[in-house]
Design an enzyme around this catalytic site. Structure first.
Site, PDB file in Angstrom:
ATOM      1  N   ASP A 129       0.984  -1.082  -0.095  1.00 46.80           N
ATOM      2  CA  ASP A 129      -0.133   0.020  -0.057  1.00 46.80           C
ATOM      3  C   ASP A 129       0.973   1.306   0.118  1.00 46.80           C
ATOM      4  OD1 ASP A 129      -1.980  -1.889   0.092  1.00 46.80           O
ATOM      5  OD2 ASP A 129      -2.824  -0.895   2.089  1.00 46.80           O
ATOM      6  N   SER A 130       2.027   1.181   0.660  1.00 49.12           N
ATOM      7  CA  SER A 130       2.802   2.448   0.919  1.00 49.12           C
ATOM      8  C   SER A 130       3.319   2.739  -0.468  1.00 49.12           C
ATOM      9  CB  SER A 130       4.011   2.032   1.976  1.00 49.12           C
ATOM     10  OG  SER A 130       4.800   1.077   1.483  1.00 49.12           O
ATOM     11  N   GLU A 131       3.615   1.977  -1.323  1.00 50.64           N
ATOM     12  CA  GLU A 131       4.144   2.420  -2.752  1.00 50.64           C
ATOM     13  C   GLU A 131       2.942   3.029  -3.413  1.00 50.64           C
ATOM     14  OE1 GLU A 131       7.004   2.506  -3.778  1.00 50.64           O
ATOM     15  OE2 GLU A 131       6.755   2.652  -5.961  1.00 50.64           O
ATOM     16  N   TYR A 132       1.816   2.280  -3.327  1.00 52.91           N
ATOM     17  CA  TYR A 132       0.638   2.971  -4.157  1.00 52.91           C
ATOM     18  C   TYR A 132       0.443   4.395  -3.657  1.00 52.91           C
ATOM     19  CZ  TYR A 132      -3.926   3.390  -6.137  1.00 52.91           C
ATOM     20  OH  TYR A 132      -5.094   4.002  -6.604  1.00 52.91           O
ATOM     21  N   SER A 142     -36.661  -4.254 -12.831  1.00 53.25           N
ATOM     22  CA  SER A 142     -36.387  -4.863 -11.598  1.00 53.25           C
ATOM     23  C   SER A 142     -36.679  -6.407 -12.049  1.00 53.25           C
ATOM     24  CB  SER A 142     -37.342  -4.535 -10.732  1.00 53.25           C
ATOM     25  OG  SER A 142     -38.530  -4.443 -10.814  1.00 53.25           O
ATOM     26  N   LEU A 143     -36.242  -7.288 -11.345  1.00 49.07           N
ATOM     27  CA  LEU A 143     -36.550  -8.739 -11.620  1.00 49.07           C
ATOM     28  C   LEU A 143     -37.646  -9.277 -11.026  1.00 49.07           C
ATOM     29  CD1 LEU A 143     -33.067 -10.195 -11.772  1.00 49.07           C
ATOM     30  CD2 LEU A 143     -34.329  -9.537 -13.601  1.00 49.07           C
ATOM     31  N   GLU A 185     -26.314 -16.399 -10.546  1.00 47.11           N
ATOM     32  CA  GLU A 185     -25.239 -15.509  -9.800  1.00 47.11           C
ATOM     33  C   GLU A 185     -25.734 -14.958  -8.218  1.00 47.11           C
ATOM     34  OE1 GLU A 185     -24.159 -12.141 -12.792  1.00 47.11           O
ATOM     35  OE2 GLU A 185     -25.762 -13.319 -13.671  1.00 47.11           O
ATOM     36  N   LYS A 217     -26.801 -12.703  -5.503  1.00 47.30           N
ATOM     37  CA  LYS A 217     -27.619 -11.349  -5.535  1.00 47.30           C
ATOM     38  C   LYS A 217     -26.937 -10.587  -4.306  1.00 47.30           C
ATOM     39  CE  LYS A 217     -32.256  -9.735  -6.022  1.00 47.30           C
ATOM     40  NZ  LYS A 217     -32.285  -8.655  -4.847  1.00 47.30           N
ATOM     41  N   ASP A 244     -26.371  -7.523  -1.998  1.00 48.83           N
ATOM     42  CA  ASP A 244     -27.061  -6.463  -1.436  1.00 48.83           C
ATOM     43  C   ASP A 244     -26.520  -5.139  -1.253  1.00 48.83           C
ATOM     44  OD1 ASP A 244     -29.647  -5.766   0.070  1.00 48.83           O
ATOM     45  OD2 ASP A 244     -28.822  -6.863   1.815  1.00 48.83           O
ATOM     46  N   ARG A 259     -29.770   3.359 -10.050  1.00 53.57           N
ATOM     47  CA  ARG A 259     -30.983   2.799 -10.846  1.00 53.57           C
ATOM     48  C   ARG A 259     -32.157   3.848 -10.676  1.00 53.57           C
ATOM     49  NH1 ARG A 259     -35.376   0.083  -9.615  1.00 53.57           N
ATOM     50  NH2 ARG A 259     -36.247  -1.141 -10.942  1.00 53.57           N
ATOM     51  N   GLU A 274     -23.625  -3.904  -9.101  1.00 50.01           N
ATOM     52  CA  GLU A 274     -23.897  -3.691  -7.625  1.00 50.01           C
ATOM     53  C   GLU A 274     -22.690  -2.980  -7.025  1.00 50.01           C
ATOM     54  OE1 GLU A 274     -26.853  -4.432  -7.303  1.00 50.01           O
ATOM     55  OE2 GLU A 274     -27.468  -4.473  -5.175  1.00 50.01           O
ATOM     56  N   TYR A 286     -22.393  -6.953 -13.467  1.00 45.09           N
ATOM     57  CA  TYR A 286     -23.074  -8.154 -13.886  1.00 45.09           C
ATOM     58  C   TYR A 286     -23.921  -8.178 -14.951  1.00 45.09           C
ATOM     59  CZ  TYR A 286     -26.639  -5.663 -11.245  1.00 45.09           C
ATOM     60  OH  TYR A 286     -27.739  -4.789 -10.717  1.00 45.09           O
ATOM     61  N   LYS A 345     -35.157 -14.997  -4.003  1.00 41.17           N
ATOM     62  CA  LYS A 345     -34.829 -14.701  -2.569  1.00 41.17           C
ATOM     63  C   LYS A 345     -34.541 -15.573  -1.346  1.00 41.17           C
ATOM     64  CE  LYS A 345     -35.596 -10.345  -3.508  1.00 41.17           C
ATOM     65  NZ  LYS A 345     -36.371  -8.998  -3.078  1.00 41.17           N
ATOM     66  N   CYS A 386     -29.910   8.424  34.846  1.00 41.32           N
ATOM     67  CA  CYS A 386     -28.965   7.303  34.634  1.00 41.32           C
ATOM     68  C   CYS A 386     -29.301   6.076  35.529  1.00 41.32           C
ATOM     69  CB  CYS A 386     -27.450   7.558  34.762  1.00 41.32           C
ATOM     70  SG  CYS A 386     -26.382   6.364  34.745  1.00 41.32           S
ATOM     71  N   CYS A 408     -26.514   5.467  38.146  1.00 40.23           N
ATOM     72  CA  CYS A 408     -25.794   6.501  39.006  1.00 40.23           C
ATOM     73  C   CYS A 408     -27.165   7.509  39.438  1.00 40.23           C
ATOM     74  CB  CYS A 408     -24.670   7.265  38.618  1.00 40.23           C
ATOM     75  SG  CYS A 408     -24.995   8.232  37.257  1.00 40.23           S
ATOM     76  N   CYS A 415     -25.261   9.784  29.815  1.00 43.01           N
ATOM     77  CA  CYS A 415     -25.069  10.110  31.327  1.00 43.01           C
ATOM     78  C   CYS A 415     -23.658  10.965  31.370  1.00 43.01           C
ATOM     79  CB  CYS A 415     -24.979   8.765  32.245  1.00 43.01           C
ATOM     80  SG  CYS A 415     -24.442   9.096  33.895  1.00 43.01           S
ATOM     81  N   CYS A 427     -19.843   7.899  37.116  1.00 47.25           N
ATOM     82  CA  CYS A 427     -20.937   6.940  36.954  1.00 47.25           C
ATOM     83  C   CYS A 427     -20.421   5.602  36.963  1.00 47.25           C
ATOM     84  CB  CYS A 427     -21.589   7.157  35.637  1.00 47.25           C
ATOM     85  SG  CYS A 427     -22.694   5.830  35.167  1.00 47.25           S
TER      86      CYS A 427
HETATM   87 ZN   LIG Z   1     -24.633   7.195  35.104  1.00 47.80          ZN
END
Ligand SMILES: [Zn+2]
Length: 671
Positions: free
Chosen positions: A34-37, A83-84, A113, A115, A117, A136, A170, A222, A310, A404, A407, A422, A427
């Site tokens: 990562d450091s090089e990137y 939509s499907l 495939e 799905k 989320d 969408r 997605e 997709y 689903k 609270c 306390c 609180c 407390c």
């Molecule tokens: Zn408290």
């Protein structure tokens, strides 16, 4: 460097960054540390700042996010994003298959495939260049979120071949990023996201692209909306084509010859969905042949050649018996529902989060109500709704207390927060939670001091603050439940050993607001001793990279408190180390800190290193080595025959390096 040279160097840098980014984010096989990137990216940013007229639209510098937009423009989708139709069980899938075969004949085959989320988006490329990204929306009209999507590293800014094409995919937030984001939100006293989907959508619908840039989003491509000059015969081939163009395409997509295979695929992933490092909520089934798509066509709402299976909802009904109030380390009072035990997603659930009072009001939750409880993946179950028609009239309204629960000081709502707090620093609940935090793994890391032991110590008044841990006597500990000679010895040894911890662990353990483990490390590294940090001014703190105004302010006011000085003195007198003992600044020459701030796990057999050597190298380069993989792990170095740890790392989406990558990174930092 003159302008001509700058132009040449910019070209080189862009190609390198593009290639490294592709390997890292799309193929999941980083080419360089990562450091090089980061180093190359900084060079690019500097050059672009010096020569603003050389900035291009497809420069990797857009990944860090441009200026905020006043609002999102609406865009019309040339090919609607429909939509499907849904399938909820095997019978629905078989019915879908029958309809398809009636229309196109028996030869049909499918592609299954996962799905995902997340948020469906459309990406338009002209001559290989990303020109527009949109949500969408309602399928016909979406919102132009191009500048946010440009920050998602898995989305190519330029394709590997200069096609004009509209691609669908997605955008999603991996589970590990989601957990980290919510942890940070909790630290900051902000409201958490309910699930990765909301977090992804919320991040991409921010007007400030810099926020989206920080959210570690990714994207699976997709399907193709439309493409010029390319003839694809099957859906599966279009996935392969997207891969060729440089998109991240999910590896689990599979061709299925019969509906039986399709059903087996849905069953497999219904069971194994929680092993994935991202959330899915079903399986998309598409007819493979695109010629068949033509024949099948569309209904008013959806294509006839696809359906979305689903997974059974992981929601159940149970009765909410009571609401318990917990006071956290920062004083936030959280309501938790106590439920009649019920089985959800394979585990028995007895408690569920209600988040805060506003949500209780909004959902109209009463004691005794029949509620819907949902558990998604590894996320804490939550109460999503109430069945009001099941009410008998016996239900009781719930009111958040004004005091609270521990306390009895008056609870307050800080400006801009939904949570009640609180504010009493004495407390007992906050002190107890603070103690649990103090001994936790990323803080002082004292083994054998679990929540139960802490609660007992606290109850027996053996400890009142974190410094008292260092004054515990053998005899006192032996009186506690389930504490034999051996465990007492171990515990005392662990407490003793923790005195030698480097400063950052203590700093994190103290629980200064907004100071997470990473910031603690930065502070310890920059200021080296507690004394210097105590004396640091707001400006001095702000001058440190990664320390913002909110944190600087919080640190200054923390050290101004007289009780804090007393506590620190008590800790120092008990022999707790107050200095930074990690690798010194001088040792970490500019580029040497490949592992700076990272928690690394070594697993499997390394051929060129002993475990000890590898560990020492990592530590010398700013990292910490731990034994087991958790969501706190940043990197796993996997040698030969790496087993369960590598698998676990894959599942939670942690970066994994081969021994070769590790050796290369070490060598590069030592040059
Ligand atoms: Zn408290």
């Amino acid at each position: 460097m003159d302008k001509h040279q700058a132009e040449k160097r910019l070209k080189e840098l862009r190609l390198l960054l593009e290639d490294y980014g592709y390997h890292y984010y799309v193929l999941d096989t980083p080419k360089v540390p990562d450091s090089e990137y980061d180093r190359l990216m900084n060079e690019l940013l500097q050059l672009e700042a010096d020569y603003p007229d050389l900035v291009t639209e497809d420069s990797p510098s857009v990944r860090i996010g441009g200026p905020p937009a006043p609002s999102f423009k609406k865009v019309a989708h040339r090919v609607p994003m429909m939509s499907l139709s849904n399938a909820f069980n095997e019978e629905d899938l078989r019915a879908f298959d029958r309809r398809v075969r009636q229309a196109v004949g028996e030869h049909v085959s499918y592609v299954c495939e996962l799905k995902f989320d997340g948020l469906a988006v459309s990406l338009t490329y002209e001559n290989g260049k990303l020109v527009r990204g949109a949500t969408r929306g309602d399928g016909t009209i979406g919102e132009d979120i191009t500048n946010n999507l440009r920050t998602v590293p898995a989305i190519p800014l330029r394709l590997k071949q200069p096609y004009s094409i509209e691609v669908r995919g997605e955008a999603y937030m991996p589970k590990a990023s989601f957990e980290r984001l919510n942890e940070a939100k909790e630290q900051a006293g902000e409201e958490k996201f309910a699930n990765p989907r909301n977090a992804a959508a919320g991040s991409l619908r921010q007007l400030d692209p810099k926020i989206a840039a920080k959210r570690n989003l990714s994207l699976f491509a997709y399907s193709i909306g439309e493409v010029e000059g390319k003839n694809v015969q099957t859906h599966f081939d279009s996935l392969m084509f997207l891969k060729e163009l440089g998109f991240k395409v999910n590896e689990e997509a599979a061709k299925c010859e019969t509906i039986e295979d399709v059903i087996a695929y849905t069953e497999k992933w219904s069971e194994r969905r929680h092993e994935l490092p991202y959330e899915i909520d079903g399986v998309v089934v598409k007819v493979n042949s695109l010629a068949d798509h033509e024949k099948l066509g569309f209904t008013a709402k959806s294509p006839r050649w696809a359906t979305a299976f689903k997974f059974p909802a992981e929601e159940v009904l149970t009765v909410l018996r009571d609401i318990e109030l917990n006071v956290g380390r920062t004083g936030v009072v959280t309501p938790t529902a106590l439920l009649d035990p019920v089985l959800v997603a394979g585990t028995t659930v007895r408690r569920a989060s209600l988040h805060n009072e506003d949500l209780i009001r909004e959902k109209d939750v009463k004691l005794g109500d029949t509620v819907i409880v949902k558990k998604a993946g590894d996320i804490i179950p939550e109460v999503v709704g109430v069945l009001t028609d099941k009410r008998t009239g016996e239900e009781v309204d719930f009111h958040m207390p004004t005091e609270c629960p521990e306390c009895h000081s008056v609870l307050e709502r800080l400006e801009g927060e939904v949570a009640l707090r609180c504010l009493n620093p004495k407390c007992p609940a906050q002190i107890r939670e603070g103690l649990i935090h103090f001994v936790s793994r990323n803080a002082m890391n004292i083994d054998g001091l679990g929540e139960k032991v802490i609660s007992q110590l606290f109850l027996h008044q053996l400890i009142a603050d974190v410094a008292d841990l260092y004054l515990l006597e053998r005899e006192e500990l032996l009186q506690l439940e389930r504490m034999g000679e051996k465990s007492v010895d171990n515990l005392l040894a662990a407490i003793e050993a923790s005195k030698e911890n480097s400063l950052e662990r203590l700093l994190f353990g103290l629980g200064i607001r907004f100071v997470g483990a990473k910031a603690a490390k930065t502070l310890a590294y920059e200021f080296e001793t507690m004394e210097r940090l105590q004396e640091a001014t707001f400006e001095q703190l702000l001058a440190v990279n990664e320390i913002g105004e909110k944190m600087a302010d919080s640190i200054v006011s923390y050290f101004q408190k007289p009780e804090v000085s007393t506590l620190l003195e008590k800790l120092a007198n008990a022999g707790v180390n107050m200095t930074y003992t990690g690798p010194k600044k001088a040792a970490i020459a500019e580029e040497a800190g490949v592992f700076a701030g990272k928690t690394v796990v070594l697993t499997g057999k390394l051929s060129q290193w002993t475990r000890k050597e590898a560990q020492e190298k990592i530590e010398a380069l700013g990292g910490t080595v731990t034994g087991s993989v958790s969501k706190k792990t940043d990197l796993v170095v996997a040698g030969e025959d790496a087993g369960s740890k590598q698998k676990k790392a894959q599942n939670i989406g942690i970066e994994i390096w081969t021994e070769e990558q590790f050796t290369q990174a070490v060598e590069q930092s030592e040059q």
